[in-house]
Design a protein around this motif. Structure first.
Motif, short mmCIF file in Angstrom:
data_model
loop_
_atom_site.label_atom_id
_atom_site.label_comp_id
_atom_site.label_asym_id
_atom_site.label_seq_id
_atom_site.Cartn_x
_atom_site.Cartn_y
_atom_site.Cartn_z
N ARG A 106 0.83 -1.20 0.00
CA ARG A 106 0.00 0.00 0.00
C ARG A 106 0.87 1.25 0.00
NH1 ARG A 106 -5.35 -0.89 1.30
NH2 ARG A 106 -5.80 -3.04 1.82
N LEU A 107 0.33 2.30 -0.59
CA LEU A 107 0.97 3.60 -0.59
C LEU A 107 0.62 4.30 0.72
CD1 LEU A 107 2.42 5.99 -2.03
CD2 LEU A 107 0.14 6.67 -2.86
N THR A 109 2.44 7.36 1.59
CA THR A 109 2.51 8.73 1.08
C THR A 109 3.70 8.85 0.13
OG1 THR A 109 2.40 11.08 1.69
CG2 THR A 109 3.96 9.70 2.92
N VAL A 135 0.82 13.55 -3.28
CA VAL A 135 -0.42 12.84 -3.60
C VAL A 135 -1.53 13.30 -2.66
CG1 VAL A 135 0.75 10.83 -4.56
CG2 VAL A 135 0.20 10.88 -2.15
N VAL A 138 -6.66 11.23 -0.29
CA VAL A 138 -7.55 10.14 -0.69
C VAL A 138 -6.76 8.92 -1.17
CG1 VAL A 138 -7.86 10.92 -3.07
CG2 VAL A 138 -9.69 9.63 -1.95
N LEU A 139 -5.52 9.12 -1.61
CA LEU A 139 -4.70 7.99 -2.06
C LEU A 139 -3.92 7.32 -0.93
CD1 LEU A 139 -3.31 9.23 -5.48
CD2 LEU A 139 -5.15 7.60 -5.04
N ALA A 142 -3.81 3.47 -0.43
CA ALA A 142 -4.24 2.86 -1.69
C ALA A 142 -3.42 1.59 -1.94
CB ALA A 142 -4.06 3.84 -2.82
N LEU A 144 -1.37 -0.90 -3.99
CA LEU A 144 -0.55 -0.85 -5.19
C LEU A 144 -0.36 -2.22 -5.82
CD1 LEU A 144 2.22 1.57 -3.89
CD2 LEU A 144 0.22 2.13 -5.27
#
Length: 149
Positions: A106-107, A109, A135, A138-139, A142, A144
């Protein structure tokens, strides 16, 4: 850099570059006091959109809070620039933070560090670290990549 600003030696530059790695490893491994010691006593961490964290106790608490959210955070820092400044040195780098889970990546940041370093009896220390995310929030978190079993 003006003509009156002293130049950094190769050793000074390398010590400052090493701070970027020491910060990442200490943060990712939850070594809160070690990370806090990379800052001056009154060091500051600023993140766009959040209240500044001031002082070593606050910085250590920041790392402990991140560690409580779970393991797997990994900072990847690149494109490091370091130059002399009137107070010591300035640095800039890109920072990508990922969370490596059991089944996904996951990202956390991605953004830029803008740093102010000062020489101390213990060596070079961060006086101010400003993080500007590239970014949108909201991301954050996220996915990946996913492991398929």
């Amino acid at each position: 850099m003006t003509s009156t600003t002293p130049r950094l030696t190769c050793d000074q530059r390398q010590e400052i570059i090493d701070l970027y790695a020491r910060y990442s490893h200490a943060f990712d491994e939850g070594r809160a006091d070690e990370l806090a010691a990379l800052f001056t006593e009154d060091g500051v961490f600023e993140r766009e959109g959040a209240a500044p964290v001031v002082g070593r106790d606050g910085l250590a608490a920041l790392v402990r809070a991140a560690a409580e959210r779970g393991p797997g955070m990994r900072h990847l820092v690149s494109n490091i620039l370091v130059e002399a400044s009137e107070a010591g040195a300035r640095g800039q780098a890109y920072a990508l933070a990922l969370v490596v889970g059991d089944t996904d990546l996951r990202l956390a940041t991605f953004g830029r560090y803008d740093d102010e370093f000062v020489p101390t009896p213990e060596g070079w220390r961060l006086r101010v670290r400003r993080f500007t995310p590239f970014v949108p929030a909201v991301l954050a978190n996220a996915v990946l990549a996913v492991t398929v079993s």
